[in-house]
Design an enzyme around this catalytic site. Structure first.
Site, PDB file in Angstrom:
ATOM      1  N   ASP A 231       0.827  -1.207   0.000  1.00 40.88           N
ATOM      2  CA  ASP A 231       0.000   0.000   0.000  1.00 40.88           C
ATOM      3  C   ASP A 231       0.861   1.258   0.000  1.00 40.88           C
ATOM      4  O   ASP A 231       0.514   2.261  -0.625  1.00 40.88           O
ATOM      5  CB  ASP A 231      -0.923  -0.001   1.218  1.00 40.88           C
ATOM      6  CG  ASP A 231      -1.838  -1.210   1.243  1.00 40.88           C
ATOM      7  OD1 ASP A 231      -2.408  -1.534   0.194  1.00 40.88           O
ATOM      8  OD2 ASP A 231      -1.971  -1.832   2.308  1.00 40.88           O
TER       9      ASP A 231
ATOM     10  N   HIS B 263      -5.176  -3.702   5.458  1.00 42.87           N
ATOM     11  CA  HIS B 263      -4.838  -3.983   4.061  1.00 42.87           C
ATOM     12  C   HIS B 263      -6.068  -4.460   3.290  1.00 42.87           C
ATOM     13  O   HIS B 263      -6.032  -5.428   2.559  1.00 42.87           O
ATOM     14  CB  HIS B 263      -3.726  -5.035   4.000  1.00 42.87           C
ATOM     15  CG  HIS B 263      -3.280  -5.361   2.597  1.00 42.87           C
ATOM     16  ND1 HIS B 263      -2.695  -4.431   1.773  1.00 42.87           N
ATOM     17  CD2 HIS B 263      -3.337  -6.511   1.890  1.00 42.87           C
ATOM     18  CE1 HIS B 263      -2.415  -5.001   0.609  1.00 42.87           C
ATOM     19  NE2 HIS B 263      -2.802  -6.263   0.653  1.00 42.87           N
TER      20      HIS B 263
END
Length: 360
Positions: free
Chosen positions: A189, A216
């Site tokens: 990310d 996530h």
């Protein structure tokens, strides 16, 4: 569509009055509801004499929202979940002669798909329900849910969210022993956040640092755009665009590949980048700071991704979130810390529950 700022001044269910708010424009129309052929229609009672507007056309159509696009094109998106944004924009152009921005089309498609299939995190959580149902309907069968590891120096997990909280780097049921060595990475990310922000700023991604906290999966991914380095500021529209794109980076790649693959290259790059940071920490380098999903007291949740300092013994320090801006704090924002924690809490509970059953 006339591309005029027409406003419905009155609509009581039986009568309707619409006027034009264009500069010095006297256009208006009065209509009344009638019942005909099992349908409800309106018949024009009075209209401005020559039926023509005296104002100029406007490009800003505020009624053309992503919500309206979802209602208009839901069936088209349902029939083709991978419909290109360009196709949605072309439909609007051909049907109404209006231009719709790429981000508005993206939000419309994303909202429609979420309504059709559910949020990504919730889809993954259903795997445990499927497992239980298979065990119930097939007595004596063994059903396993696997996560996959890239073995470098550490096990860089690229998992679904709730499994992160159930499995340690060795693949065993999670225990609290040697917590400092357990680092579930969120580097993927971070890599996406650095790349997308760099595109907006016109910089090299290697020169940009964006902390990503939370988890996530979907809204649990919270990029702290207020803490970007080098320091910069974004408009509300830019913030929403970047946040949405960072959260849905994996989906964007899958759609670009038309379902034939996933974001394997970015996963590999993120794993190598995080492994390099761990190696530098083991070597004793100072100031090795990355984001990782770890047992934490940064929030009230038992696990949370935030900035950590890596050293010879693993995670040697967990940093607080730091100052957040109004967008990141406000519960009214599309994405906020509170929304991320609420969604993440459910994933953690599911993962921990699974781990306890596994140990039993």
């Amino acid at each position: 569509m006339t591309r005029r700022p027409v406003h419905v001044a009155k609509n009581d269910g039986n009568r309707l009055c619409a006027i034009c708010r264009g500069k010095a424009c006297e256009w208006y129309v009065y209509a009344r509801k009638i019942e005909s052929h099992n349908n409800t229609d309106y018949v024009v009672i009075t209209m401005q004499r020559d039926h023509a507007h005296t104002c100029s056309q406007v490009l800003d159509q505020r009624w053309l929202t992503s919500k309206w696009l979802v209602e208009r094109y839901l069936e088209k998106i349902k029939a083709n979940p991978h419909i290109p944004l360009s196709a949605i924009r072309q439909c609007v152009d051909e049907e109404f002669g209006l231009k719709v921005g790429r981000m508005k089309a993206y939000r419309a498609r994303d909202t429609a798909l979420e309504g059709i299939f559910g949020k990504a995190g919730r889809q993954y959580r259903k795997l445990f329900d499927y497992k239980s149902e298979l065990e119930r309907t097939h007595p004596g069968s063994s059903v396993h849910i696997n996560t996959y590891y890239h073995r470098i120096i550490l096990h860089a997990v690229v998992p679904f969210q709730c499994a992160v909280d159930a499995v340690d780097p060795k693949g065993d049921a999670f225990s609290l022993s040697d917590e400092r060595s357990k680092k579930k990475i969120t580097m993927l990310d971070v890599v996406r956040a650095n790349t997308f922000v760099a595109e907006v700023l016109g910089l090299d991604p290697r020169e940009v640092s964006v902390p990503v906290v939370g988890g996530h999966a979907g809204v649990t991914i919270l990029p702290l755009l207020s803490q970007v380095k080098p320091a910069c500021s974004f408009t509300k529209e830019e913030t929403e665009y970047l946040t949405s794109r960072i959260q849905n980076g994996g989906t964007e790649v899958v759609e670009a590949k038309a379902g034939a693959g996933s974001a394997t290259l970015s996963m590999a790059y993120a794993a190598v980048k995080f492994a390099d940071a761990c190696l530098r920490g083991l070597r004793g380098d100072a100031g090795v700071i990355e984001c990782a999903f770890v047992p934490s007291q940064v929030t009230e949740l038992p696990f949370f991704a935030s900035r950590v300092r890596l050293g010879r013994s693993g995670v040697e320090e967990i940093y607080p979130l730091g100052p957040l801006n109004e967008y990141e704090r406000s519960v009214k924002s599309v994405v906020s810390l509170e929304k991320a924690k609420k969604e993440l809490g459910g994933s953690i509970d599911k993962g921990v529950s699974f781990a306890k059953k596994f140990q039993a």
